[in-house]
Motif scaffolding. Structure first.
Motif, PDB file in Angstrom:
ATOM      1  N   ALA A   3      32.739  49.913  44.026  1.00  0.00           N
ATOM      2  CA  ALA A   3      33.071  49.383  42.704  1.00  0.00           C
ATOM      3  C   ALA A   3      34.471  48.789  42.700  1.00  0.00           C
ATOM      4  O   ALA A   3      34.703  47.712  42.131  1.00  0.00           O
ATOM      5  CB  ALA A   3      32.960  50.501  41.654  1.00  0.00           C
ATOM      6  N   VAL A   4      35.416  49.468  43.342  1.00  0.00           N
ATOM      7  CA  VAL A   4      36.783  48.957  43.441  1.00  0.00           C
ATOM      8  C   VAL A   4      36.805  47.639  44.212  1.00  0.00           C
ATOM      9  O   VAL A   4      37.431  46.652  43.799  1.00  0.00           O
ATOM     10  CB  VAL A   4      37.694  49.994  44.119  1.00  0.00           C
ATOM     11  N   LEU A   5      36.109  47.612  45.356  1.00  0.00           N
ATOM     12  CA  LEU A   5      36.091  46.411  46.194  1.00  0.00           C
ATOM     13  C   LEU A   5      35.446  45.238  45.455  1.00  0.00           C
ATOM     14  O   LEU A   5      35.995  44.128  45.445  1.00  0.00           O
ATOM     15  CB  LEU A   5      35.347  46.705  47.496  1.00  0.00           C
ATOM     16  N   CYS A   6      34.301  45.472  44.835  1.00  0.00           N
ATOM     17  CA  CYS A   6      33.602  44.395  44.130  1.00  0.00           C
ATOM     18  C   CYS A   6      34.440  43.850  42.972  1.00  0.00           C
ATOM     19  O   CYS A   6      34.539  42.634  42.773  1.00  0.00           O
ATOM     20  CB  CYS A   6      32.255  44.890  43.611  1.00  0.00           C
TER      21      CYS A   6
ATOM     22  N   LEU B 197      43.470  44.639  40.359  1.00  0.00           N
ATOM     23  CA  LEU B 197      43.397  45.969  39.759  1.00  0.00           C
ATOM     24  C   LEU B 197      42.627  45.943  38.441  1.00  0.00           C
ATOM     25  O   LEU B 197      41.875  46.879  38.129  1.00  0.00           O
ATOM     26  CB  LEU B 197      44.807  46.520  39.534  1.00  0.00           C
ATOM     27  N   THR B 198      42.786  44.863  37.670  1.00  0.00           N
ATOM     28  CA  THR B 198      42.032  44.730  36.420  1.00  0.00           C
ATOM     29  C   THR B 198      40.539  44.648  36.702  1.00  0.00           C
ATOM     30  O   THR B 198      39.724  45.316  36.048  1.00  0.00           O
ATOM     31  CB  THR B 198      42.484  43.480  35.645  1.00  0.00           C
ATOM     32  N   GLY B 199      40.164  43.822  37.683  1.00  0.00           N
ATOM     33  CA  GLY B 199      38.752  43.715  38.043  1.00  0.00           C
ATOM     34  C   GLY B 199      38.187  45.027  38.550  1.00  0.00           C
ATOM     35  O   GLY B 199      37.065  45.419  38.185  1.00  0.00           O
ATOM     36  N   ALA B 200      38.957  45.721  39.393  1.00  0.00           N
ATOM     37  CA  ALA B 200      38.501  47.007  39.914  1.00  0.00           C
ATOM     38  C   ALA B 200      38.314  48.021  38.791  1.00  0.00           C
ATOM     39  O   ALA B 200      37.316  48.762  38.765  1.00  0.00           O
ATOM     40  CB  ALA B 200      39.509  47.524  40.943  1.00  0.00           C
ATOM     41  N   ALA B 201      39.249  48.063  37.850  1.00  0.00           N
ATOM     42  CA  ALA B 201      39.127  48.997  36.724  1.00  0.00           C
ATOM     43  C   ALA B 201      37.900  48.682  35.875  1.00  0.00           C
ATOM     44  O   ALA B 201      37.179  49.588  35.439  1.00  0.00           O
ATOM     45  CB  ALA B 201      40.402  48.941  35.871  1.00  0.00           C
ATOM     46  N   LEU B 202      37.635  47.395  35.642  1.00  0.00           N
ATOM     47  CA  LEU B 202      36.471  47.015  34.836  1.00  0.00           C
ATOM     48  C   LEU B 202      35.164  47.454  35.489  1.00  0.00           C
ATOM     49  O   LEU B 202      34.268  47.984  34.819  1.00  0.00           O
ATOM     50  CB  LEU B 202      36.460  45.496  34.624  1.00  0.00           C
TER      51      LEU B 202
END
Length: 348
Positions: free
Chosen positions: A85-88, A304-309
């Protein structure tokens, strides 16, 4: 000479090889996003058919002598999902930032322009027509489909000068055509194959493990390192080709390399998890507003924003027992409607 007042606090790094300033707000926001990712990931590992408490997850992560059954659930089943999820999220957000900076338009993401649909079409073609269903073939299909779509959109939209509005409109048309071709393939194959493709097409990271995570992480790191110079060149390119050329940047070469890198990041995610929509659209804009930046191309906060989402969306998806792509599409659709309304209100 008095110091220059930048209007906000900065961290200053001044060494023999590096001299830069990092806004304090970017650092604080990045730390908050990192905390959201960690807490969201830990909570996500407590969700599932096998009940594991938050304390048991923490104990399994730090204590080698913890219950072996719980360690197996945490390390072999749930930790790879969180890391994926973090990577994607990071890959999609960085790709979105690249394309939004290239087009100078918040709608210029691979979801809207059609590169994500192109990658999906390439995987569907190899998976259903040629029966090539391994991760390596999916990656090749996603990359080939994404690059083909990028080339097609670029050729159709390039009329003497490149207009971001024309690029987006052409991209929407091309993505609609490729979506129709994908649907045609689905209705011409067996029900079993169609169901397999539909499940993959919903966008899910539930069945992914370290076997897929390791090669994907290696590729992601390599592509991200290659993309680092774009953090400097793309904001300059946003000022126009003349300004970029005057500052020693080749606009055509920069656009081509940025497009290839952006498509590669989308293909990386699509091959592993299927199309996870709207993260590339929303994450750069959210990060830009959080750090109060003038450009969506801010590598660390955007990723980091994308990973958090995606981490938070995947936790919600597990609670609802649906693929993560369903959650991102639902939330992203509302965000897209708001963004379109906001863009329209500015023009009126």
């Amino acid at each position: 000479m008095p110091p220059v007042d930048f209007g906000r606090r900065h961290f200053r790094i001044d060494t023999a090889r590096i001299a830069t300033r990092i806004p304090l707000r970017s650092v604080v926001i990045s730390l908050i996003l990192l905390a959201v990712i960690i807490l969201g990931g830990l909570y996500s590992m407590t969700i599932g058919a096998y009940e594991v408490s938050f304390g048991e997850v923490m104990n399994a992560l730090v204590n080698p002598a913890a219950d072996p059954d719980i360690r197996q659930v945490v390390f072999e089943w749930r930790l790879p999902r969180v890391l994926f999820a973090v990577l994607c999220g990071a890959a999609l957000a960085l790709s979105g930032g690249i394309f939004q900076s290239l087009t100078r338009n918040p709608l210029g993401s691979p979801d809207i322009i059609g590169f994500g649909i192109g990658a999906q079409f390439g995987v569907t073609l190899l998976m259903l027509v040629f029966n090539l269903n391994t991760y390596a073939f999916k990656a090749v299909g996603a990359l080939a489909g994404g690059l083909f779509t990028a080339l097609l959109v670029y050729v159709l939209a390039n009329k003497n000068t490149m207009s971001s509005f024309r690029l987006i409109i052409v991209g929407i048309g091309v993505s609609a055509g490729l979506g129709s071709l994908t649907s045609w393939i689905l209705i011409t194959v067996s029900v079993e194959k169609a169901m397999m493709a539909a499940t993959w097409g919903a966008g899910s990271i539930a069945s992914l493990g370290f076997d897929q995570l390791v090669p994907a992480a290696i590729v992601f790191v390599l592509v991200t390192v290659i993309a680092l110079p774009l953090n400097r060149t793309l904001p300059v390119l946003e000022m126009g080709d003349d300004a970029a050329t005057a500052l020693g940047i080749n606009p055509a070469r920069t656009r081509l390399s940025a497009m290839i890198i952006g498509v590669a990041l989308v293909a990386l995610v699509t091959a592993a998890a299927g199309p996870i929509s709207f993260i590339a659209l929303a994450a750069p804009q959210i990060a830009q507003r959080l750090i109060r930046s003038n450009t969506p191309m801010g590598t660390i906060p955007v990723m980091l924003t994308g990973a958090a989402l995606v981490v938070v969306s995947d936790a919600v998806a597990q609670l609802l027992e649906v693929p993560v792509g369903v959650v991102t599409v639902s939330v992203g659709g509302l965000y897209l409607a708001w963004l379109l309304a906001r863009q329209y209100s500015r023009r009126v």
